[in-house]
Design an enzyme around this catalytic site. Structure first.
Site, mmCIF file in Angstrom:
data_model
loop_
_atom_site.group_PDB
_atom_site.id
_atom_site.type_symbol
_atom_site.label_atom_id
_atom_site.label_comp_id
_atom_site.label_asym_id
_atom_site.label_seq_id
_atom_site.Cartn_x
_atom_site.Cartn_y
_atom_site.Cartn_z
ATOM 1 N N HIS A 71 0.734 -1.003 -0.137
ATOM 2 C CA HIS A 71 -0.255 -0.207 0.291
ATOM 3 C C HIS A 71 0.779 1.124 -0.439
ATOM 4 O O HIS A 71 2.246 1.120 0.653
ATOM 5 C CB HIS A 71 -0.721 0.004 1.466
ATOM 6 C CG HIS A 71 -1.908 0.936 1.308
ATOM 7 N ND1 HIS A 71 -2.004 2.646 0.979
ATOM 8 C CD2 HIS A 71 -3.256 1.000 0.791
ATOM 9 C CE1 HIS A 71 -3.043 3.070 1.151
ATOM 10 N NE2 HIS A 71 -3.431 1.991 0.877
ATOM 11 N N ARG B 290 -7.313 10.192 -0.405
ATOM 12 C CA ARG B 290 -6.674 10.992 -1.767
ATOM 13 C C ARG B 290 -8.369 10.527 -2.649
ATOM 14 O O ARG B 290 -8.347 11.882 -3.018
ATOM 15 C CB ARG B 290 -5.949 9.738 -1.829
ATOM 16 C CG ARG B 290 -4.256 9.929 -1.763
ATOM 17 C CD ARG B 290 -3.596 8.961 -2.403
ATOM 18 N NE ARG B 290 -3.720 7.179 -1.912
ATOM 19 C CZ ARG B 290 -3.780 6.418 -2.140
ATOM 20 N NH1 ARG B 290 -3.187 6.257 -3.483
ATOM 21 N NH2 ARG B 290 -3.819 5.368 -1.409
#
Ligand SMILES: Cc1cc2nc3c(=O)[nH]c(=O)nc-3n(C[C@H](O)[C@H](O)[C@H](O)COP(=O)(O)OP(=O)(O)OC[C@H]3O[C@@H](n4cnc5c(N)ncnc54)[C@H](O)[C@@H]3O)c2cc1C
Length: 478
Positions: free
Chosen positions: A254, A277
Protein backbone atom coordinates in the site's frame (compact mmCIF):
# COMPACT_ATOMS: atom_id res chain seq x y z
CA UNK A 1 -35.39 -15.74 6.01
CA UNK A 2 -35.55 -18.29 8.80
CA UNK A 3 -34.08 -21.74 8.48
CA UNK A 4 -33.20 -24.66 10.67
CA UNK A 5 -31.33 -27.94 10.82
CA UNK A 6 -33.51 -30.65 9.37
CA UNK A 7 -34.82 -32.84 12.23
CA UNK A 8 -32.83 -36.01 12.52
CA UNK A 9 -29.76 -34.68 10.76
CA UNK A 10 -26.34 -35.29 12.37
CA UNK A 11 -26.29 -31.79 13.80
CA UNK A 12 -24.68 -32.42 17.16
CA UNK A 13 -21.22 -31.82 15.75
CA UNK A 14 -20.52 -28.14 15.04
CA UNK A 15 -19.03 -26.52 12.00
CA UNK A 16 -15.54 -25.33 12.93
CA UNK A 17 -14.59 -21.80 11.86
CA UNK A 18 -10.83 -21.12 11.92
CA UNK A 19 -10.11 -17.41 12.43
CA UNK A 20 -12.57 -14.76 13.48
CA UNK A 21 -12.15 -11.81 11.16
CA UNK A 22 -14.89 -10.68 8.79
CA UNK A 23 -14.85 -13.87 6.67
CA UNK A 24 -15.29 -16.02 9.78
CA UNK A 25 -17.98 -13.73 11.15
CA UNK A 26 -19.92 -13.78 7.87
CA UNK A 27 -19.73 -17.57 7.62
CA UNK A 28 -20.84 -17.94 11.25
CA UNK A 29 -23.87 -15.67 10.73
CA UNK A 30 -25.11 -17.92 7.93
CA UNK A 31 -24.64 -21.05 10.04
CA UNK A 32 -26.42 -19.58 13.04
CA UNK A 33 -29.38 -18.33 11.02
CA UNK A 34 -29.79 -21.91 9.77
CA UNK A 35 -29.64 -23.33 13.27
CA UNK A 36 -26.21 -24.93 12.86
CA UNK A 37 -23.87 -24.90 15.88
CA UNK A 38 -20.55 -23.16 15.26
CA UNK A 39 -17.25 -23.65 17.07
CA UNK A 40 -15.02 -20.65 16.38
CA UNK A 41 -11.27 -20.84 17.03
CA UNK A 42 -9.22 -17.67 17.16
CA UNK A 43 -5.53 -17.54 18.09
CA UNK A 44 -5.58 -13.97 19.34
CA UNK A 45 -7.09 -12.82 22.61
CA UNK A 46 -9.60 -10.63 20.82
CA UNK A 47 -11.54 -11.46 17.67
CA UNK A 48 -11.55 -9.17 14.63
CA UNK A 49 -8.23 -9.98 12.93
CA UNK A 50 -7.09 -7.43 10.39
CA UNK A 51 -10.73 -6.87 9.44
CA UNK A 52 -11.34 -4.68 12.45
CA UNK A 53 -8.65 -2.26 11.20
CA UNK A 54 -10.30 -1.63 7.81
CA UNK A 55 -10.62 2.06 7.33
CA UNK A 56 -11.83 2.92 3.82
CA UNK A 57 -14.89 0.74 3.34
CA UNK A 58 -16.57 -2.00 1.36
CA UNK A 59 -17.49 -2.03 -2.33
CA UNK A 60 -20.99 -2.56 -3.66
CA UNK A 61 -22.68 -1.97 -7.02
CA UNK A 62 -25.43 -0.91 -7.56
CA UNK A 63 -26.61 0.39 -4.20
CA UNK A 64 -29.09 3.03 -3.11
CA UNK A 65 -26.23 4.98 -1.51
CA UNK A 66 -24.36 5.55 -4.77
CA UNK A 67 -25.07 8.39 -7.22
CA UNK A 68 -27.99 6.87 -9.12
CA UNK A 69 -27.44 5.38 -12.55
CA UNK A 70 -23.71 6.08 -12.60
CA UNK A 71 -22.20 2.66 -11.96
CA UNK A 72 -22.77 -0.90 -13.16
CA UNK A 73 -21.72 -4.39 -12.16
CA UNK A 74 -19.88 -4.74 -15.46
CA UNK A 75 -17.87 -1.55 -14.77
CA UNK A 76 -16.89 -3.01 -11.38
CA UNK A 77 -16.04 -6.35 -13.04
CA UNK A 78 -13.88 -4.60 -15.66
CA UNK A 79 -12.07 -2.52 -13.04
CA UNK A 80 -11.32 -5.71 -11.06
CA UNK A 81 -10.00 -7.52 -14.15
CA UNK A 82 -7.89 -4.50 -15.18
CA UNK A 83 -6.46 -4.25 -11.71
CA UNK A 84 -5.72 -8.01 -11.63
CA UNK A 85 -3.38 -7.54 -14.61
CA UNK A 86 -3.29 -9.07 -18.09
CA UNK A 87 -0.61 -11.66 -17.41
CA UNK A 88 -2.35 -13.15 -14.44
CA UNK A 89 -5.72 -13.17 -16.11
CA UNK A 90 -4.21 -15.44 -18.78
CA UNK A 91 -3.61 -18.09 -16.13
CA UNK A 92 -6.62 -19.98 -14.85
CA UNK A 93 -8.75 -17.46 -16.75
CA UNK A 94 -12.07 -19.24 -16.43
CA UNK A 95 -11.73 -19.81 -12.68
CA UNK A 96 -10.68 -16.23 -12.11
CA UNK A 97 -13.52 -14.84 -14.20
CA UNK A 98 -16.10 -16.92 -12.34
CA UNK A 99 -14.79 -15.74 -8.98
CA UNK A 100 -14.72 -12.09 -10.07
CA UNK A 101 -18.25 -12.39 -11.51
CA UNK A 102 -19.46 -13.92 -8.29
CA UNK A 103 -17.80 -11.16 -6.24
CA UNK A 104 -19.08 -8.23 -8.30
CA UNK A 105 -22.57 -9.62 -8.95
CA UNK A 106 -23.08 -10.33 -5.24
CA UNK A 107 -21.75 -6.97 -4.08
CA UNK A 108 -25.09 -5.14 -4.00
CA UNK A 109 -26.64 -7.98 -1.99
CA UNK A 110 -23.66 -7.92 0.40
CA UNK A 111 -24.25 -4.23 1.18
CA UNK A 112 -27.99 -4.82 1.59
CA UNK A 113 -27.29 -7.72 3.96
CA UNK A 114 -25.03 -5.58 6.13
CA UNK A 115 -27.33 -2.56 6.11
CA UNK A 116 -30.82 -4.07 6.16
CA UNK A 117 -30.30 -7.34 8.01
CA UNK A 118 -27.39 -6.44 10.29
CA UNK A 119 -28.23 -2.77 10.89
CA UNK A 120 -24.83 -1.32 9.85
CA UNK A 121 -24.53 2.24 8.54
CA UNK A 122 -22.86 2.32 5.10
CA UNK A 123 -24.33 5.52 3.73
CA UNK A 124 -21.13 7.35 2.71
CA UNK A 125 -19.60 6.40 -0.64
CA UNK A 126 -16.12 7.32 -1.93
CA UNK A 127 -14.13 6.61 -5.07
CA UNK A 128 -10.87 4.83 -4.37
CA UNK A 129 -7.82 4.31 -6.59
CA UNK A 130 -8.31 2.01 -9.59
CA UNK A 131 -12.12 2.33 -9.48
CA UNK A 132 -13.98 4.05 -12.31
CA UNK A 133 -16.83 5.07 -9.96
CA UNK A 134 -17.53 5.92 -6.34
CA UNK A 135 -18.57 2.55 -4.86
CA UNK A 136 -16.72 2.10 -1.55
CA UNK A 137 -19.17 2.33 1.36
CA UNK A 138 -18.55 3.40 4.92
CA UNK A 139 -20.66 4.87 7.73
CA UNK A 140 -21.26 8.54 8.48
CA UNK A 141 -20.29 8.17 12.15
CA UNK A 142 -16.98 8.17 13.98
CA UNK A 143 -16.32 4.41 13.88
CA UNK A 144 -14.26 3.22 10.88
CA UNK A 145 -16.02 0.67 8.63
CA UNK A 146 -14.02 -2.43 9.65
CA UNK A 147 -14.73 -1.88 13.33
CA UNK A 148 -18.39 -1.00 12.84
CA UNK A 149 -19.04 -4.11 10.72
CA UNK A 150 -17.00 -6.50 12.88
CA UNK A 151 -18.33 -5.29 16.23
CA UNK A 152 -21.97 -5.45 15.11
CA UNK A 153 -21.72 -9.00 13.73
CA UNK A 154 -19.71 -10.10 16.75
CA UNK A 155 -22.30 -8.78 19.18
CA UNK A 156 -25.08 -10.64 17.42
CA UNK A 157 -23.17 -13.91 17.26
CA UNK A 158 -22.09 -13.74 20.90
CA UNK A 159 -25.76 -13.56 21.85
CA UNK A 160 -26.49 -16.89 20.13
CA UNK A 161 -26.53 -20.14 22.14
CA UNK A 162 -25.33 -21.90 18.96
CA UNK A 163 -21.95 -20.16 19.09
CA UNK A 164 -18.88 -21.38 20.97
CA UNK A 165 -15.99 -18.93 20.71
CA UNK A 166 -12.53 -19.93 21.90
CA UNK A 167 -9.90 -17.21 21.72
CA UNK A 168 -6.20 -17.65 22.45
CA UNK A 169 -6.52 -21.00 20.68
CA UNK A 170 -4.39 -21.79 17.62
CA UNK A 171 -5.37 -24.38 15.03
CA UNK A 172 -2.22 -26.42 14.38
CA UNK A 173 -3.54 -29.13 12.06
CA UNK A 174 -6.51 -29.97 9.87
CA UNK A 175 -7.63 -33.57 10.25
CA UNK A 176 -8.64 -35.57 7.20
CA UNK A 177 -9.93 -39.14 7.12
CA UNK A 178 -10.82 -41.04 3.93
CA UNK A 179 -10.50 -37.86 1.87
CA UNK A 180 -12.93 -35.94 4.10
CA UNK A 181 -11.98 -33.16 6.52
CA UNK A 182 -13.26 -34.26 9.91
CA UNK A 183 -11.86 -31.74 12.37
CA UNK A 184 -8.87 -29.83 13.65
CA UNK A 185 -6.13 -30.10 16.22
CA UNK A 186 -5.72 -27.05 18.42
CA UNK A 187 -3.24 -25.74 20.90
CA UNK A 188 -4.31 -23.68 23.90
CA UNK A 189 -2.20 -22.77 26.93
CA UNK A 190 0.37 -25.43 26.03
CA UNK A 191 -2.22 -28.21 25.64
CA UNK A 192 -3.22 -29.93 22.41
CA UNK A 193 -6.63 -31.44 21.68
CA UNK A 194 -8.90 -32.40 18.79
CA UNK A 195 -12.26 -30.94 17.80
CA UNK A 196 -14.53 -32.77 15.34
CA UNK A 197 -16.51 -31.18 12.54
CA UNK A 198 -16.30 -29.86 9.00
CA UNK A 199 -14.08 -26.80 8.66
CA UNK A 200 -14.46 -23.29 7.27
CA UNK A 201 -10.97 -21.81 7.01
CA UNK A 202 -10.98 -18.02 7.37
CA UNK A 203 -7.50 -17.45 8.80
CA UNK A 204 -6.51 -14.36 6.78
CA UNK A 205 -3.33 -13.65 4.80
CA UNK A 206 0.40 -13.36 5.54
CA UNK A 207 1.33 -9.69 5.05
CA UNK A 208 2.52 -9.57 8.67
CA UNK A 209 4.54 -12.79 8.40
CA UNK A 210 7.74 -11.08 7.29
CA UNK A 211 10.17 -13.77 8.38
CA UNK A 212 7.96 -16.71 7.32
CA UNK A 213 5.70 -16.86 4.26
CA UNK A 214 6.63 -13.38 3.04
CA UNK A 215 10.34 -14.17 3.19
CA UNK A 216 9.63 -17.48 1.39
CA UNK A 217 7.59 -15.99 -1.46
CA UNK A 218 8.78 -12.34 -1.63
CA UNK A 219 12.23 -11.99 -0.09
CA UNK A 220 12.62 -8.65 -1.89
CA UNK A 221 10.01 -7.12 0.42
CA UNK A 222 11.99 -7.96 3.54
CA UNK A 223 12.40 -4.91 5.74
CA UNK A 224 9.34 -3.05 4.50
CA UNK A 225 6.95 -2.05 7.27
CA UNK A 226 3.43 -3.60 7.33
CA UNK A 227 -0.10 -2.60 8.32
CA UNK A 228 -0.83 -6.16 9.49
CA UNK A 229 -0.24 -7.77 12.85
CA UNK A 230 3.18 -9.44 12.98
CA UNK A 231 1.89 -13.05 13.09
CA UNK A 232 2.56 -16.17 10.99
CA UNK A 233 0.35 -17.04 8.01
CA UNK A 234 -1.63 -20.29 8.36
CA UNK A 235 -2.21 -21.41 4.78
CA UNK A 236 0.30 -24.29 5.07
CA UNK A 237 -2.30 -26.07 7.21
CA UNK A 238 -4.45 -26.32 4.08
CA UNK A 239 -1.54 -27.42 1.89
CA UNK A 240 -1.02 -30.32 4.29
CA UNK A 241 -4.50 -31.62 3.37
CA UNK A 242 -3.72 -31.36 -0.39
CA UNK A 243 -5.06 -27.86 -1.06
CA UNK A 244 -3.27 -25.92 -3.83
CA UNK A 245 -1.83 -22.41 -3.72
CA UNK A 246 -1.91 -19.68 -6.36
CA UNK A 247 -0.37 -16.19 -6.71
CA UNK A 248 1.63 -16.45 -3.49
CA UNK A 249 4.20 -13.98 -4.83
CA UNK A 250 1.47 -11.37 -5.46
CA UNK A 251 1.77 -9.12 -2.45
CA UNK A 252 0.10 -5.74 -2.24
CA UNK A 253 2.21 -2.91 -1.05
CA UNK A 254 0.00 0.00 0.00
CA UNK A 255 1.51 3.37 -0.91
CA UNK A 256 0.44 5.20 2.23
CA UNK A 257 1.36 3.92 5.69
CA UNK A 258 1.88 6.76 8.16
CA UNK A 259 5.38 7.40 9.41
CA UNK A 260 4.92 8.27 13.08
CA UNK A 261 7.23 11.23 13.79
CA UNK A 262 7.67 9.89 17.34
CA UNK A 263 8.82 6.42 16.14
CA UNK A 264 9.80 6.78 12.47
CA UNK A 265 11.47 3.35 12.22
CA UNK A 266 8.61 1.35 13.80
CA UNK A 267 7.90 -1.69 11.54
CA UNK A 268 4.10 -1.72 12.05
CA UNK A 269 2.48 1.33 10.51
CA UNK A 270 -0.95 2.82 10.75
CA UNK A 271 -2.68 2.95 7.38
CA UNK A 272 -3.50 6.34 5.86
CA UNK A 273 -6.96 5.52 4.51
CA UNK A 274 -7.32 5.65 0.76
CA UNK A 275 -10.39 7.84 1.29
CA UNK A 276 -7.98 10.71 2.07
CA UNK A 277 -6.83 10.67 -1.54
CA UNK A 278 -10.30 9.74 -2.82
CA UNK A 279 -11.77 12.85 -1.21
CA UNK A 280 -9.16 15.08 -2.87
CA UNK A 281 -5.80 14.58 -1.10
CA UNK A 282 -2.54 14.80 -3.06
CA UNK A 283 0.94 13.30 -2.65
CA UNK A 284 4.05 15.48 -2.80
CA UNK A 285 7.71 14.59 -3.11
CA UNK A 286 9.94 17.57 -2.35
CA UNK A 287 6.92 19.83 -2.96
CA UNK A 288 5.89 18.32 -6.32
CA UNK A 289 3.09 15.97 -7.31
CA UNK A 290 4.54 12.95 -9.09
CA UNK A 291 1.62 10.60 -9.85
CA UNK A 292 -2.16 10.46 -10.29
CA UNK A 293 -3.11 9.85 -6.67
CA UNK A 294 -6.01 7.66 -7.82
CA UNK A 295 -3.81 5.29 -9.82
CA UNK A 296 -3.74 1.73 -8.47
CA UNK A 297 -1.88 0.99 -5.26
CA UNK A 298 0.70 -0.93 -7.26
CA UNK A 299 1.36 1.92 -9.67
CA UNK A 300 1.80 4.43 -6.87
CA UNK A 301 3.92 2.13 -4.69
CA UNK A 302 6.14 1.12 -7.63
CA UNK A 303 6.71 4.77 -8.51
CA UNK A 304 7.76 5.60 -4.96
CA UNK A 305 9.87 2.47 -4.45
CA UNK A 306 11.81 3.09 -7.65
CA UNK A 307 13.56 5.87 -5.68
CA UNK A 308 16.33 5.27 -3.20
CA UNK A 309 14.89 4.40 0.23
CA UNK A 310 15.80 6.06 3.47
CA UNK A 311 17.57 3.36 5.39
CA UNK A 312 16.15 3.41 8.89
CA UNK A 313 17.33 -0.02 10.07
CA UNK A 314 15.56 -2.39 10.44
CA UNK A 315 12.86 -0.60 8.45
CA UNK A 316 13.16 0.47 4.83
CA UNK A 317 10.95 3.44 3.97
CA UNK A 318 10.38 6.59 1.89
CA UNK A 319 9.44 10.18 2.66
CA UNK A 320 6.24 11.30 0.89
CA UNK A 321 3.88 14.05 2.04
CA UNK A 322 0.10 13.53 1.98
CA UNK A 323 -1.68 16.91 1.75
CA UNK A 324 -5.38 17.78 2.18
CA UNK A 325 -7.00 21.20 1.84
CA UNK A 326 -9.74 22.36 4.21
CA UNK A 327 -12.58 20.89 2.12
CA UNK A 328 -10.91 17.49 1.71
CA UNK A 329 -10.30 17.57 5.46
CA UNK A 330 -13.97 18.32 6.14
CA UNK A 331 -14.99 15.34 3.98
CA UNK A 332 -12.67 13.01 5.92
CA UNK A 333 -12.88 14.79 9.28
CA UNK A 334 -13.50 11.67 11.35
CA UNK A 335 -10.40 10.00 9.90
CA UNK A 336 -8.13 13.04 10.02
CA UNK A 337 -9.15 14.13 13.52
CA UNK A 338 -8.25 10.63 14.69
CA UNK A 339 -4.89 10.71 12.88
CA UNK A 340 -4.15 14.16 14.34
CA UNK A 341 -5.03 12.85 17.78
CA UNK A 342 -2.54 10.02 17.22
CA UNK A 343 0.11 12.52 16.10
CA UNK A 344 0.25 11.11 12.56
CA UNK A 345 -1.14 14.22 10.81
CA UNK A 346 -1.05 17.90 11.64
CA UNK A 347 -2.70 21.13 10.53
CA UNK A 348 -0.20 23.60 9.13
CA UNK A 349 0.24 26.22 6.39
CA UNK A 350 1.74 25.81 2.94
CA UNK A 351 4.62 28.03 4.12
CA UNK A 352 5.66 25.32 6.59
CA UNK A 353 5.92 22.57 3.95
CA UNK A 354 9.24 21.29 2.61
CA UNK A 355 10.19 23.33 -0.51
CA UNK A 356 7.28 25.67 0.18
CA UNK A 357 7.76 27.73 -3.02
CA UNK A 358 7.51 24.59 -5.12
CA UNK A 359 4.64 23.25 -3.00
CA UNK A 360 2.64 26.48 -3.42
CA UNK A 361 3.11 26.40 -7.18
CA UNK A 362 2.06 22.71 -7.25
CA UNK A 363 -1.07 23.40 -5.19
CA UNK A 364 -1.98 26.38 -7.42
CA UNK A 365 -1.71 24.23 -10.54
CA UNK A 366 -3.74 21.43 -8.97
CA UNK A 367 -6.43 23.96 -7.92
CA UNK A 368 -6.68 25.19 -11.50
CA UNK A 369 -7.14 21.62 -12.75
CA UNK A 370 -9.79 20.94 -10.10
CA UNK A 371 -11.68 24.12 -11.03
CA UNK A 372 -11.65 22.96 -14.66
CA UNK A 373 -9.95 26.14 -15.87
CA UNK A 374 -9.18 24.65 -19.24
CA UNK A 375 -6.25 22.63 -17.90
CA UNK A 376 -6.36 18.88 -17.64
CA UNK A 377 -4.16 17.13 -15.11
CA UNK A 378 -0.79 16.27 -16.70
CA UNK A 379 -0.67 13.24 -14.37
CA UNK A 380 -4.06 12.00 -15.58
CA UNK A 381 -6.18 12.50 -12.48
CA UNK A 382 -9.79 13.17 -13.48
CA UNK A 383 -11.74 13.24 -10.20
CA UNK A 384 -10.79 15.40 -7.26
CA UNK A 385 -13.16 14.58 -4.43
CA UNK A 386 -13.88 17.66 -2.36
CA UNK A 387 -10.67 19.65 -2.93
CA UNK A 388 -11.64 23.31 -3.56
CA UNK A 389 -8.63 25.44 -2.57
CA UNK A 390 -8.83 27.91 -5.44
CA UNK A 391 -6.29 30.70 -4.79
CA UNK A 392 -3.77 29.24 -2.37
CA UNK A 393 -1.26 31.45 -0.56
CA UNK A 394 1.55 30.59 1.85
CA UNK A 395 -0.96 31.14 4.68
CA UNK A 396 -3.54 28.65 3.35
CA UNK A 397 -4.27 25.87 5.83
CA UNK A 398 -3.38 22.30 4.87
CA UNK A 399 -3.51 18.99 6.73
CA UNK A 400 -0.41 16.85 6.24
CA UNK A 401 1.24 13.59 7.23
CA UNK A 402 4.36 11.72 6.06
CA UNK A 403 3.61 8.40 4.36
CA UNK A 404 5.58 5.46 2.99
CA UNK A 405 4.79 2.19 1.16
CA UNK A 406 3.84 -0.70 3.49
CA UNK A 407 3.16 -4.41 2.97
CA UNK A 408 -0.60 -4.51 3.25
CA UNK A 409 -2.36 -7.46 1.69
CA UNK A 410 -1.56 -10.83 0.14
CA UNK A 411 -3.49 -11.62 -3.04
CA UNK A 412 -2.33 -15.24 -3.11
CA UNK A 413 -3.61 -18.13 -1.09
CA UNK A 414 -5.58 -21.31 -1.43
CA UNK A 415 -7.39 -22.15 -4.67
CA UNK A 416 -11.14 -22.23 -4.09
CA UNK A 417 -14.34 -22.42 -6.12
CA UNK A 418 -17.19 -19.88 -6.39
CA UNK A 419 -18.94 -22.18 -3.87
CA UNK A 420 -16.05 -21.47 -1.46
CA UNK A 421 -14.91 -25.11 -1.65
CA UNK A 422 -11.17 -25.66 -1.24
CA UNK A 423 -9.89 -27.48 -4.35
CA UNK A 424 -7.28 -30.24 -4.58
CA UNK A 425 -4.69 -30.81 -7.33
CA UNK A 426 -7.37 -32.29 -9.59
CA UNK A 427 -9.51 -29.16 -9.05
CA UNK A 428 -12.02 -31.26 -7.10
CA UNK A 429 -13.53 -29.94 -3.85
CA UNK A 430 -12.00 -31.33 -0.68
CA UNK A 431 -15.03 -32.64 1.16
CA UNK A 432 -15.83 -30.94 4.45
CA UNK A 433 -13.56 -27.93 3.81
CA UNK A 434 -14.41 -24.38 2.71
CA UNK A 435 -12.40 -21.16 2.74
CA UNK A 436 -13.06 -17.43 2.40
CA UNK A 437 -11.39 -14.06 2.82
CA UNK A 438 -7.74 -13.13 2.47
CA UNK A 439 -6.65 -16.75 2.83
CA UNK A 440 -8.02 -17.50 -0.67
CA UNK A 441 -6.64 -16.61 -4.13
CA UNK A 442 -7.74 -16.03 -7.71
CA UNK A 443 -9.77 -12.83 -7.47
CA UNK A 444 -7.34 -9.94 -7.21
CA UNK A 445 -4.41 -11.08 -9.37
CA UNK A 446 -1.55 -8.63 -9.01
CA UNK A 447 -3.55 -5.88 -7.35
CA UNK A 448 -6.59 -5.91 -5.07
CA UNK A 449 -8.87 -2.92 -5.42
CA UNK A 450 -9.51 -1.01 -2.20
CA UNK A 451 -12.79 -2.08 -0.61
CA UNK A 452 -12.83 -5.50 -2.30
CA UNK A 453 -11.37 -7.46 0.58
CA UNK A 454 -14.14 -6.73 3.05
CA UNK A 455 -16.45 -7.53 0.16
CA UNK A 456 -14.87 -10.93 -0.54
CA UNK A 457 -15.08 -11.74 3.17
CA UNK A 458 -18.82 -11.07 3.20
CA UNK A 459 -19.62 -12.67 -0.17
CA UNK A 460 -17.54 -15.84 0.12
CA UNK A 461 -17.80 -16.07 3.91
CA UNK A 462 -21.57 -16.21 3.58
CA UNK A 463 -21.36 -18.71 0.70
CA UNK A 464 -19.04 -20.90 2.80
CA UNK A 465 -21.47 -20.74 5.72
CA UNK A 466 -24.46 -21.56 3.53
CA UNK A 467 -22.74 -24.53 1.89
CA UNK A 468 -21.38 -25.88 5.16
CA UNK A 469 -24.91 -25.62 6.59
CA UNK A 470 -26.26 -27.60 3.66
CA UNK A 471 -23.52 -30.20 4.20
CA UNK A 472 -24.73 -30.47 7.80
CA UNK A 473 -28.27 -31.12 6.61
CA UNK A 474 -29.75 -27.68 7.24
CA UNK A 475 -32.54 -26.54 4.95
CA UNK A 476 -33.67 -23.00 4.24
CA UNK A 477 -36.98 -22.62 5.93
CA UNK A 478 -38.48 -19.48 4.52
C1 LIG B 1 -5.07 -1.28 8.29
C2 LIG B 1 -5.90 -2.04 7.28
C3 LIG B 1 -6.92 -1.38 6.62
C4 LIG B 1 -7.70 -2.05 5.67
N1 LIG B 1 -8.74 -1.40 5.07
C5 LIG B 1 -9.54 -2.09 4.23
C6 LIG B 1 -10.70 -1.47 3.67
O1 LIG B 1 -11.03 -0.34 3.97
N2 LIG B 1 -11.46 -2.22 2.82
C7 LIG B 1 -11.16 -3.50 2.48
O2 LIG B 1 -11.88 -4.11 1.72
N3 LIG B 1 -10.08 -4.11 3.02
C8 LIG B 1 -9.27 -3.44 3.88
N4 LIG B 1 -8.19 -4.07 4.44
C9 LIG B 1 -7.96 -5.48 4.15
C10 LIG B 1 -8.96 -6.28 4.93
O3 LIG B 1 -9.21 -5.68 6.18
C11 LIG B 1 -8.47 -7.70 5.16
O4 LIG B 1 -7.91 -8.23 4.02
C12 LIG B 1 -9.66 -8.58 5.52
O5 LIG B 1 -10.38 -7.99 6.54
C13 LIG B 1 -9.20 -9.96 5.90
O6 LIG B 1 -10.27 -10.60 6.55
P1 LIG B 1 -10.18 -12.13 6.90
O7 LIG B 1 -11.41 -12.45 7.65
O8 LIG B 1 -9.84 -12.91 5.70
O9 LIG B 1 -8.88 -12.20 7.86
P2 LIG B 1 -8.61 -11.48 9.24
O10 LIG B 1 -9.56 -10.37 9.51
O11 LIG B 1 -7.16 -11.13 9.29
O12 LIG B 1 -8.94 -12.62 10.28
C14 LIG B 1 -8.20 -13.82 10.29
C15 LIG B 1 -8.17 -14.32 11.71
O13 LIG B 1 -7.68 -15.65 11.72
C16 LIG B 1 -6.87 -15.81 12.87
N5 LIG B 1 -5.98 -16.95 12.64
C17 LIG B 1 -5.00 -17.09 11.72
N6 LIG B 1 -4.43 -18.29 11.80
C18 LIG B 1 -5.04 -18.97 12.81
C19 LIG B 1 -4.88 -20.24 13.37
N7 LIG B 1 -3.98 -21.11 12.90
N8 LIG B 1 -5.68 -20.60 14.42
C20 LIG B 1 -6.63 -19.73 14.91
N9 LIG B 1 -6.81 -18.49 14.40
C21 LIG B 1 -6.04 -18.11 13.35
C22 LIG B 1 -6.14 -14.49 12.97
O14 LIG B 1 -5.62 -14.27 14.28
C23 LIG B 1 -7.23 -13.50 12.59
O15 LIG B 1 -7.95 -13.03 13.71
C24 LIG B 1 -7.42 -3.41 5.38
C25 LIG B 1 -6.38 -4.07 6.07
C26 LIG B 1 -5.63 -3.40 7.02
C27 LIG B 1 -4.54 -4.12 7.75
Amino acid sequence: MSSRIHPGSPSSCPVIVVGFGLAGLSASCELVVRGVPVHILERQQKPGGNSIKASSGINGVPTRFQAQGSDTVSAFYNDTVDSAGVNLMKMETETRKKLISSLTESSSEAINWLVDEQGIDLTRVAQLGGHSHARTHRGAGLTPPGASIVLKLLKQLQASPLVTLETDTTVTKILKTNAVVVGVEVSHAGETRKIEGPVIFTAGGFAGDSSGLLARYRPDLAGLPSTNEALPGSVDLLVNVSAQLLDMEQVQVHPTGFVDPKEPAKPTKFLAAEALRGEGGILLRHGKRFINELATRKEISDEIMALPAEDLQPTKQWDILLVLDEAAYQATKTHVDFYMWKGLMRKTSIFELENSDVALETIKKYGAVVQGKGVSDPLGRSTFGNWNLENPTFESAVYVGTVTPVVHYTMGGVIFSPKAEVLDSGASPIKGLWAAGETTSGIHGENRLGGSSLLECVVFGRIAGQNAATFMGAHDGA
